[in-house]
Design an enzyme around this catalytic site. Structure first.
Site, PDB file in Angstrom:
ATOM      1  N   HIS A 363       0.797  -1.229   0.000  1.00  0.00           N
ATOM      2  CA  HIS A 363       0.000   0.000   0.000  1.00  0.00           C
ATOM      3  C   HIS A 363       0.823   1.270   0.000  1.00  0.00           C
ATOM      4  CE1 HIS A 363      -4.191  -1.309   0.613  1.00  0.00           C
ATOM      5  NE2 HIS A 363      -3.647  -2.376   1.156  1.00  0.00           N
ATOM      6  N   LYS A 554      -8.387  14.141   4.127  1.00  0.00           N
ATOM      7  CA  LYS A 554      -7.558  12.939   4.112  1.00  0.00           C
ATOM      8  C   LYS A 554      -6.634  13.040   5.310  1.00  0.00           C
ATOM      9  CE  LYS A 554      -6.175  14.145  -0.031  1.00  0.00           C
ATOM     10  NZ  LYS A 554      -6.163  12.915  -0.846  1.00  0.00           N
ATOM     11  N   ARG A 555      -5.898  11.979   5.631  1.00  0.00           N
ATOM     12  CA  ARG A 555      -4.967  12.092   6.742  1.00  0.00           C
ATOM     13  C   ARG A 555      -3.971  13.220   6.485  1.00  0.00           C
ATOM     14  NH1 ARG A 555      -5.077   8.335  11.147  1.00  0.00           N
ATOM     15  NH2 ARG A 555      -3.152   9.358  11.756  1.00  0.00           N
ATOM     16  N   LYS A 560       1.154  14.245   1.314  1.00  0.00           N
ATOM     17  CA  LYS A 560      -0.121  14.621   0.690  1.00  0.00           C
ATOM     18  C   LYS A 560      -0.184  16.124   0.389  1.00  0.00           C
ATOM     19  CE  LYS A 560      -2.796  10.825   2.818  1.00  0.00           C
ATOM     20  NZ  LYS A 560      -3.551  10.185   1.712  1.00  0.00           N
ATOM     21  N   THR A 664      -8.205   6.753  -2.439  1.00  0.00           N
ATOM     22  CA  THR A 664      -9.570   6.342  -2.720  1.00  0.00           C
ATOM     23  C   THR A 664     -10.511   7.523  -2.540  1.00  0.00           C
ATOM     24  OG1 THR A 664      -9.716   5.529  -0.446  1.00  0.00           O
ATOM     25  CG2 THR A 664      -9.346   3.876  -2.180  1.00  0.00           C
ATOM     26  N   LYS A 668     -14.042   8.723  -4.641  1.00  0.00           N
ATOM     27  CA  LYS A 668     -15.336   9.094  -4.049  1.00  0.00           C
ATOM     28  C   LYS A 668     -15.799  10.451  -4.587  1.00  0.00           C
ATOM     29  CE  LYS A 668     -13.655   6.955   0.233  1.00  0.00           C
ATOM     30  NZ  LYS A 668     -13.024   7.303   1.530  1.00  0.00           N
TER      31      LYS A 668
HETATM   32  C1  LIG Z   1     -11.724   7.505   1.786  1.00  0.00           C
HETATM   33  C2  LIG Z   1     -11.261   7.911   3.130  1.00  0.00           C
HETATM   34  C3  LIG Z   1      -9.905   8.122   3.372  1.00  0.00           C
HETATM   35  C4  LIG Z   1      -8.849   7.997   2.288  1.00  0.00           C
HETATM   36  O1  LIG Z   1      -8.698   9.245   1.669  1.00  0.00           O
HETATM   37  P1  LIG Z   1      -7.457   9.555   0.686  1.00  0.00           P
HETATM   38  O2  LIG Z   1      -7.782  10.884   0.131  1.00  0.00           O
HETATM   39  O3  LIG Z   1      -7.477   8.486  -0.357  1.00  0.00           O
HETATM   40  O4  LIG Z   1      -6.243   9.543   1.517  1.00  0.00           O
HETATM   41  C5  LIG Z   1      -9.509   8.513   4.631  1.00  0.00           C
HETATM   42  N1  LIG Z   1     -10.409   8.696   5.611  1.00  0.00           N
HETATM   43  C6  LIG Z   1     -11.727   8.520   5.421  1.00  0.00           C
HETATM   44  C7  LIG Z   1     -12.668   8.762   6.549  1.00  0.00           C
HETATM   45  C8  LIG Z   1     -12.207   8.114   4.175  1.00  0.00           C
HETATM   46  O5  LIG Z   1     -13.520   7.905   4.003  1.00  0.00           O
END
Ligand SMILES: *Cc1c(COP(=O)(O)O)cnc(C)c1O
Length: 819
Positions: A363, A554-555, A560, A664, A668
């Protein structure tokens, strides 16, 4: 389980009608909750509702368990230390086709279902993308009817709840179990014993044997994982650590009561808390205990499902253990130990079995994220496993020598045991040697995995390496999160898209239909209003009227590049207040951040502080007249994601190229009709290829360009000197303008950007600013923007996790879905 294989399925019937639902709800309220409808609290009503939903699903689960015990199909055991599940109620109602019955029943009882929905606390048993992926995958496995079990850890405390004090992150414990856990079913009779410590002994025949030092009991808690509309229900089995009776008793009999109780606490610590590090494991002993604890319990649990006398040489016909990152890789020596030491297989036969029973998903691309366990620690905690790892390594390196000769450089490079800085086991290497397949999570990532992360292994085992691009479940992230858009889509093309997301393609021509565009834009506006209600209630925040909603959730991690987004905001702000940019030239925007930082990651926490500090100054400055706003609602989680994503216009996916494995969140957003501003990284590459360049705001260096710049020597100060806008933004932060004049607060951020930023923020600044200008221009044409947004939805069906799971089946698992 051999007894249940022959036991008849009980003839259970629960009518999924309003009356049937109401009756079962009232039974649960009284018999399980011990209250009458009149005196029931919100929590009582919620618990009874959840139990009722579970009862309906349980009927199907019992059928599926029975059938699987009977048919003994090949089963996917998904091993993951994290599952970021999100709320269960609406998901399970939708999957079970129970929504109308539940709505009717609650109305008949005079209960506000929305109040119960708001009462739910999501199980946050994961950090971010990796844990959420596991949750999407078990949903798709059930929806595709694949026999599978998700195995993981039932953390008593999941990911911390984030609050802000003076703009700085404060972590609060996530006590998600305190009001009752109605979705889980404890199965104490199926507990497994897991051992640790001790030593090994060699017997007369020269075979090694483990004499463990201490045991804990692993107690399973089952969650039902319903497929969408197919009456299939799989299992998510999460393990909780308990002290074993024997262990307590021994100490107790020694008369030391206090010590006995302390021993219990020690054992139960194993499943106490989720480690909050995302992409930067800390190598803590308790973390290795957690990892071994859950995989050892899971392997035993699965083997107990095989019929008596099963020939273990045929185990690969019955199971594939999918390793979600390196966290469960200790399962490899554990399976070898069970097969050789406990079940009496010859080593070579056992190794042949193990090599077909595991597959590994990587990952990451960050070297610091690849787990490595010091030999000293592993030998102390799991001495027999260390011996097994040594033997696997010896035989593997013999095979390397047989192919390439005594090339010591290569041997050192490929050894599962690293020698520096301490002798340690490289878990990714162990997984690669043992796994039948190794996959990356997006096309670019899989290519970089072969070329950069594991090149020697890709040369040695070219057939092992493959790609499966990540996906997200359309049930949660479109159907449930965005009822407005879902309704519009279904009206236009029917509801087949919920399980066949490629059907969204049929929306393409509607991008040219003015009526459809107007409806689509109205849905987006309604989603913004809904987000406002949520933010208002939760944080007292509001997005600006008529604003472009620009979202980065995101985190928090340097790779990032939340800092790049901050520099954009500061530049816009500085332009207006310095008078160089007329206010009415500014596209009204609300920039919305959401991000948790690992509690020990000082730079990430400082960046959170900066975002909040910039927000307070920008939002309060009357010269902006509210045309630029920065919102940072705390505690980003799945529930907040479900409100934010459908309301977004712009999706920020701005990692340095070559650092984000897939992402991911990016999928979304695109599926919910946000346009992406993004680098050529992770799955952004595939999103852009599908939606087309004209519907995507690409910027920044490519991975080879970033690599080249790193090789040539990245000198951020040169970018700073060369760009007046960048200089003004950084100088403004450095001046203390966002820290009450105190220049020291954000100095570490400024000097990091200027002198040693591994993620090259300044190198992409100019390109990012230019892309944001293209965004503003595009947004000024609402019709054109909506057309692009519709095409994003129509062309992103590929990113369903159903497609990911089909790819796993075809490329890795070879499990036929059963009808
Ligand atoms: C989808 C999701 C992530 C992943 O987000 P990235 O932008 O791909 O890092 C992290 N936290 C939550 C709550 C999510 O739903």
């Amino acid at each position: 389980m051999t007894t249940s294989a022959t036991a008849p399925v009980p003839a259970l019937e629960l009518p999924a009608t309003v009356e049937g639902f109401r009756a079962q709800f009232l039974r649960n309220l009284s018999f399980s909750g011990g209250v009458t409808l009149d005196e029931a609290s919100v929590n009582d009503r919620y618990l009874a509702l959840a139990r009722t939903v579970r009862d309906f699903l349980m009927v199907h689960w019992l059928h599926d368990q029975h059938r699987q015990a009977e048919e003994q199909p090949k089963t996917v055991c998904y091993l993951s230390a994290e599952y970021l599940l999100g709320d269960q109620l609406d998901n399970d109602l939708l999957a079970g086709g129970l929504t109308e019955a539940a709505e009717g029943a609650m109305a008949a009882c005079g209960i506000d279902l929305d109040e119960l929905r708001r009462h739910e606390i999501e199980p946050g048993l994961g950090n971010g993308g990796l844990g959420r992926l596991a949750a999407c995958f078990i949903d798709s496995l059930a929806t595709l009817g694949v026999p599978s079990i998700g195995y993981g850890i039932r953390y008593e405390y999941g990911i911390f709840r984030q609050t802000f004090e003076d703009g700085q992150q404060v972590e609060q414990p996530d006590a998600w179990l305190t009001l009752g856990a109605p979705w889980e079913q404890p199965r104490p009779e199926a507990a497994q014993t897991v051992s640790f410590g001790g030593r090994t002994e060699t017997d007369a025949a020269g075979a090694s044997r483990w004499i463990p030092g201490w045991n804990v009991s692993a107690v399973p808690y089952d969650y039902l994982v319903p497929g969408f509309g197919n009456d299939r229900v799989n299992t998510l089995r999460l393990w909780r650590a308990k002290a074993t009776d024997a262990f307590d008793l021994r100490i107790f009999n020694s008369g030391d009561y206090e010590q006995a109780v302390r021993a219990q606490t020690f054992a139960e610590n194993i499943s106490k808390v989720l480690y909050p590090e995302d992409s930067t494991p800390q190598g803590k002993e308790l973390r290795l205990q957690q990892q071994y604890f859950f995989v050892a319990a899971s392997i035993r649990d699965f083997l107990a499902r095989l019929p008596e006398g099963f020939d273990l040489a045929r185990l690969p016909e019955r199971v594939i253990f999918q390793l979600n990152d390196t966290h469960p890789v200790i399962a490899v020596p554990e399976l070898m130990r069970v097969l050789v030491d406990e079940r009496g297989l010859e080593w070579d036969a056992a190794w042949a079995v193990a090599q077909q029973c595991f597959a590994y998903t990587c990952h990451t691309l960050l070297p610091e994220a690849l787990e490595v366990w010091p030999v000293e620690l592993l030998g102390r905690l799991l001495p027999r496993h260390l011996e097994i790892v040594y033997r696997i390594n010896e035989e593997f390196l013999d095979a390397v020598r047989a192919r390439f000769g005594d090339d010591e450089m290569r041997i050192r490079d490929m050894s599962i045991i690293a020698e520096f800085p301490v002798r340690a086991v490289r878990m990714a290497y162990l997984a690669t040697v043992a796994g039948a397949k190794v996959n990356g999570v997006a096309e670019l990532h899989s290519q970089l995995l072969r070329d950069k992360v594991l090149p020697a292994f890709a040369e040695f085992f070219p057939q092992k390496f493959t790609n499966v691009t990540n996906g997200v479940t359309p049930r949660r992230f479109l159907r449930l999160a965005n009822p407005g858009l879902s309704g519009l889509i279904t009206e236009a093309i029917g509801d087949g898209w919920i399980t066949d997301l490629e059907r969204l393609r049929a929306l393409e021509p509607l991008a040219e239909d003015a009526g459809f565009r107007a409806s689509f834009a109205a849905v987006k506006a309604a989603n913004k209003a809904r987000l406002n209600d949520v933010l208002q209630a939760r944080d007292g925040m509001r997005v600006g009227d008529g604003h472009l909603i620009d979202v980065m959730v995101k985190r928090l991690h340097e790779y990032k590049r939340q800092l790049l987004k901050v520099l954009h905001v500061v530049s816009e702000y500085e332009g207006v207040v310095s008078g160089r940019v007329p206010l009415d030239a500014l596209q009204p925007r609300t920039v919305l951040f959401g991000a948790k930082a690992a509690p020990g990651y000082a730079m990430a926490k400082r960046i959170i502080h900066l975002i909040n500090a910039v927000g307070s100054v920008v939002n309060a400055d009357p010269r902006l007249e509210g045309r630029l706003q920065v919102l940072f609602p705390p505690n980003y989680n799945v529930t907040l994601a479900e409100s934010v994503i459908p309301a977004a216009d712009l999706s920020e996916q701005i990692s340095l190229a070559g650092k984000e494995a897939s992402g991911t969140g990016n999928m979304k957003f695109a599926l919910n009709g946000a346009l992406t501003i993004g680098t050529d990284d992770g799955a952004n590459v595939e999103i852009r290829e599908l939606v087309g360049d004209e519907n995507f705001f690409l910027f920044g260096m490519t991975e080879p360009e970033a690599e080249q710049l790193g090789r040539d020597g990245y000198h951020p100060a040169e970018f700073y000197q060369a760009d007046a806008g960048l200089r003004r933004a950084i100088d403004l932060i450095a001046s203390g303008a966002f820290s009450g004049g105190d220049r020291s607060v954000f100095e570490p951020i400024v000097s990091n950007l200027l002198y040693d930023d591994r993620f090259m923020v300044l190198a992409d600044y100019a390109s990012y600013m230019a892309a944001q200008e293209r965004v503003d221009a595009a947004y000024a044409d609402p019709d054109g923007w909506t057309r692009s947004a519709i095409l994003n939805v129509a062309r992103c069906g590929f990113f369903s996790s159903d497609r990911s799971i089909r790819d796993y089946i075809e490329r890795i698992w070879h499990t036929p879905p059963t009808a």
